[in-house]
Design an enzyme around this catalytic site. Structure first.
Site, PDB file in Angstrom:
ATOM      1  N   ASP A  41       0.028   2.482  -7.839  1.00  0.00           N
ATOM      2  CA  ASP A  41       0.273   1.076  -7.545  1.00  0.00           C
ATOM      3  C   ASP A  41      -0.003   0.865  -6.050  1.00  0.00           C
ATOM      4  O   ASP A  41      -0.218   1.823  -5.294  1.00  0.00           O
ATOM      5  CB  ASP A  41       1.695   0.648  -7.952  1.00  0.00           C
ATOM      6  CG  ASP A  41       1.777  -0.870  -8.186  1.00  0.00           C
ATOM      7  OD1 ASP A  41       0.880  -1.599  -7.716  1.00  0.00           O
ATOM      8  OD2 ASP A  41       2.737  -1.335  -8.827  1.00  0.00           O
TER       9      ASP A  41
HETATM   10  C1  BGC Z   1       1.846  -4.641  -8.462  1.00  0.00           C
HETATM   11  C2  BGC Z   1       0.852  -4.321  -9.567  1.00  0.00           C
HETATM   12  C3  BGC Z   1      -0.476  -4.951  -9.258  1.00  0.00           C
HETATM   13  C4  BGC Z   1      -0.951  -4.455  -7.912  1.00  0.00           C
HETATM   14  C5  BGC Z   1      -2.330  -4.960  -7.509  1.00  0.00           C
HETATM   15  C6  BGC Z   1       1.283  -4.372  -7.092  1.00  0.00           C
HETATM   16  O1  BGC Z   1       2.102  -4.896  -6.099  1.00  0.00           O
HETATM   17  O2  BGC Z   1       3.025  -3.909  -8.682  1.00  0.00           O
HETATM   18  O3  BGC Z   1       1.357  -4.746 -10.796  1.00  0.00           O
HETATM   19  O4  BGC Z   1      -1.398  -4.666 -10.265  1.00  0.00           O
HETATM   20  O5  BGC Z   1      -0.022  -4.874  -6.931  1.00  0.00           O
HETATM   21  O6  BGC Z   1      -2.319  -6.276  -7.136  1.00  0.00           O
END
Ligand code: BGC
Length: 736
Positions: free
Chosen positions: A270
């Site tokens: 993530d």
């Molecule tokens: C979130 C994810 C997301 C990623 C990319 C993160 O902060 O937890 O769910 O896909 O950002 O934007």
């Protein structure tokens, strides 16, 4: 070796170590200086670079980097791109995987037209806590339903042939990635692996402690369903899982995902979750974070630069074996080949005209229609024709941005059909009295209350659009209270009093279940619309006016009060199960041991609305279940059968749900578990006999010896309209 594997090996053999590590980094944004990283082969993927910017970056990667390896462009296309579907929790309420599949397909086409190759969806985190803001992004509290919906979304995004059935996702991975290289297919990413939805106290990013058996029985199955449906990628989560951050968790990533499930796609971290392992107190610095996430099996690092800065040195000094790097790069290249990125033109093959097309708006409309759940109706719905004046009150009646919900990066607010707009289109403006009462969902001012009361006084019917603004759910947007925000509860009170007995119909748009106790008895009907997306207003209007009937069912339980959380239906029995209707104890009486049950003193222990519940405009009668046999050999199957009759005067959708309880096992089992569901429409008076097959797939679980097995013994089985299974006693069978 098939062609793709041969191409992967051939390319891998020509790559230098820095080029390999380059594939393992996903950078963010379209800053011009990023081109230089790309030219030098230091980047494998870009996040949030779309359209012309993506094309320009891709040209650099293909034409100016030494090996011409294409970039993969990722973006959060969570519930639509420009045309917005209901939030995923709403889609799950459709109890119809086709809705999720068609929606994802539509979103993939729009995203592909903007040069997006990869979405970070579906989210299949099981969540028992509506305080958690990300409950909106997932498919609710049940592993089976979330697995069916998640798998259907994977199929939709990736353009796969359908592999899911009403009895659940079936493993047909070979077929599942067949159409990936076709125009309009994008890679899916099942997230957040794993346990993220169990955040303590419903506070985002918080610690999770999940025993291995619970992890395997509850939190892992929807991910397995997505992997079986062919999901190209998974995302490692932010949370600390049993004292090891999910992004550094070799048990979850290497052991379960890659070894046991034989997942051959790649894992992306993530956003910054690799270097956040320093704040977790699991790594001393970026270098150690790079080592521990590479060891755990994270193949690509999202945004933070620990791989690109440290992996080369870690390989050189022997800390990181080259095998780990080769394995990660193989996986990334494999997906790039499967997506056809080496052979596709840089300019998207899908034309921009698909965006917000009539056909796409139809998909969003149907999804919104099937997501709405009717929770209460004293008979005032559908609204009868011929009312002279209808009041349209409340902050969500005409709030385009809020109606779209959280995680909408590209959604077009101009193209939103709000309830007020749709009602005007259908009924004309003359009979509508529009008086919002509050400026927005969180407004605490009462200056417009008098006008709203006046509108209620002179109208025949009052439509009250309540709920949460989009900013109250989603990532990092958790709540400690679950009541309507702002002065909305007071607005309900004032409006219902002014209505003086005339029907007040509440429609709630929200990113989660809310506590409705303070006002539910004051309204005549309650329709839960979640955040319903671009076409929400049209769908709600058709449901209220009766040209369509509500058919959604709750994918998550509604608590009576926040103090009851977690309220999920598939709990265990305990040694002292509570008795229906039991709560409290009379003041001053001696303690009575028969009262020592697992209940509350000050609230009923049951939820306000249970999982699987939802009304329509008709009624259904369920016959008693019959079983084709009452004892089952170890590998045998039985068929459970029920006849459902529409006993009302309108057509409606029946959603029979199969629940099973394993009465005694080597590890205690839930009171009920959903194992199948169907959805179909019956005309008034019409009956249909439905069947569900039950075999080891439905009965197996991770048992006391941590083996996945169906254990001999007695089972209860229901086919019912919701998880209370109140209509009949269970059928019983034995596994020999
Ligand atoms: C979130 C994810 C997301 C990623 C990319 C993160 O902060 O937890 O769910 O896909 O950002 O934007």
């Amino acid at each position: 070796m098939n062609t793709i594997e041969a191409r992967v090996e051939e390319l891998l053999a020509r790559m230098t170590l820095p080029e390999k590590i380059g594939q393992m980094w996903q950078i963010h944004g379209a800053a011009p200086e990023n081109k230089e990283f790309i030219r030098r082969g230091q980047v494998g993927s870009c996040l949030n670079v779309i359209g012309r910017d993506a094309e320009a970056f891709q040209r650099v990667a293909r034409a100016e980097s030494r090996l011409g390896i294409p970039l993969i462009f990722g973006r959060d296309v969570i519930h639509g791109f420009k045309t917005i579907l209901p939030i995923p929790l709403g889609q799950a309420a459709s109890f119809n995987p086709e809705v999720a599949r068609d929606g994802a397909r539509m979103a993939a086409h729009e995203a592909a037209a903007a040069s997006i190759h990869w979405t970070f969806a579906p989210m299949v985190d099981i969540a028992h806590d509506p305080r958690w803001g990300r409950v909106a992004e997932g498919c609710g509290e049940d592993p089976y339903l979330a697995g069916c919906m998640g798998a259907a979304m994977v199929e939709g995004f990736q353009g796969s042939p359908v592999t899911t059935t009403h009895n659940g996702p079936k493993a047909q991975r070979a077929k599942a990635q067949k159409n990936l290289a076709k125009p309009g297919s994008i890679a899916a990413c099942a997230k957040h692996y794993v346990g993220y939805g169990a955040a303590e106290g419903g506070r985002d990013y918080n610690t999770t402690l999940i025993p291995e058996r619970t992890l395997r029985n509850t939190y892992l199955p929807p991910f397995k369903a997505c992997v079986d449906a062919g999901a190209c990628t998974l995302m490692s989560a932010f949370n600390d899982l049993n004292d090891v951050p999910a992004t550094g968790n070799a048990f979850a990533l290497r052991q379960v995902l890659k070894k046991e499930w034989k997942f051959d796609g790649f894992v992306v971290s993530d956003w910054g979750s690799v270097t956040e392992m320093i704040a977790h107190g699991y790594c001393a610095d970026e270098k150690e974070a790079a080592f521990k996430s590479a060891r755990a099996g994270v193949d690509m690092e999202m945004v933070s630069p620990s791989y690109s800065t440290h992996l080369e040195k870690l390989v050189a000094d022997g800390t990181v074996p080259l095998d780990w790097i080769d394995d990660a790069v193989r996986r990334i290249l494999r997906i790039k080949f499967r997506l056809g990125l080496f052979d596709r033109p840089v300019v998207p093959e899908i034309p921009p005209s698909v965006i917000l097309s009539h056909e796409h708006l139809r998909v969003a409309y149907r999804a919104a229609l099937e997501s709405c759940v009717l929770l209460k109706n004293d008979g005032c719905l559908p609204v009868a024709a011929g009312h002279k004046t209808i009041a349209v009150i409340g902050p969500l009646a005409n709030a385009p941005a809020d109606q779209l919900g959280c995680w909408v990066m590209d959604g077009d607010q101009e193209a939103v059909c709000t309830p007020l707009l749709a009602l005007r289109l259908v009924l004309g403006s003359d009979c509508l009295l529009d008086s919002p009462g509050l400026r927005n969902a969180r407004d605490t001012g009462r200056v417009q209350f008098d006008a709203a009361e006046a509108a209620a006084r002179v109208s025949d019917v009052i439509l009250l659009f309540l709920g949460e603004d989009a900013g109250l759910s989603g990532e990092a947007h958790c709540r400690a209270f679950l009541e309507l925000p702002g002065a909305q509860t007071e607005l309900v009170d004032r409006v219902t009093k002014a209505a003086a007995g005339k029907p007040v119909i509440a429609v709630v748009m929200a990113g989660r279940p809310l506590v409705v106790q303070p006002w539910i008895n004051q309204v005549s009907a309650l329709l839960w619309a979640w955040h319903p997306g671009s076409m929400g207003g049209a769908a709600i209007t058709d449901l209220l006016l009766g040209s369509e009937a509500p058919s959604g069912r709750l994918p998550i339980s509604f608590p009576r009060t926040v103090g009851q959380v977690p309220t999920y239906y598939n709990k265990k029995n305990t040694g002292r199960p509570p008795i229906e209707g039991q709560w409290g104890a009379p003041l001053g009486t001696p303690l009575d041991p028969k009262d020592f049950t697992s209940k509350y003193m000050d609230a009923d222990f049951t939820p306000e609305f249970t999982f699987g519940f939802g009304l329509g405009y008709t009624t259904f009668a369920y016959s008693a279940v019959t079983l084709s046999r009452t004892s089952l050999k170890p590998k045998g199957t039985l068929t459970a059968k029920v006849t459902i009759t529409n006993t009302g005067t309108r057509p409606g959708a029946a959603v029979p749900q199969l629940y099973i309880r394993d009465l005694t096992a080597t590890a205690t089992r839930p009171l009920k578990e959903l194992k199948g569901f169907q959805k179909f429409t019956l005309a008034p008076g019409e009956s249909r006999t439905v069947t569900f097959d039950v075999g080891s797939e439905e009965l197996a679980f991770w048992n006391g010896d941590m083996k996945f097995a169906a254990e001999p013994g007695r089972f209860h089985l229901w086919i019912a309209a919701d998880s209370t299974c109140a209509s009949h006693p269970p059928a019983e069978f034995a596994l020999l």
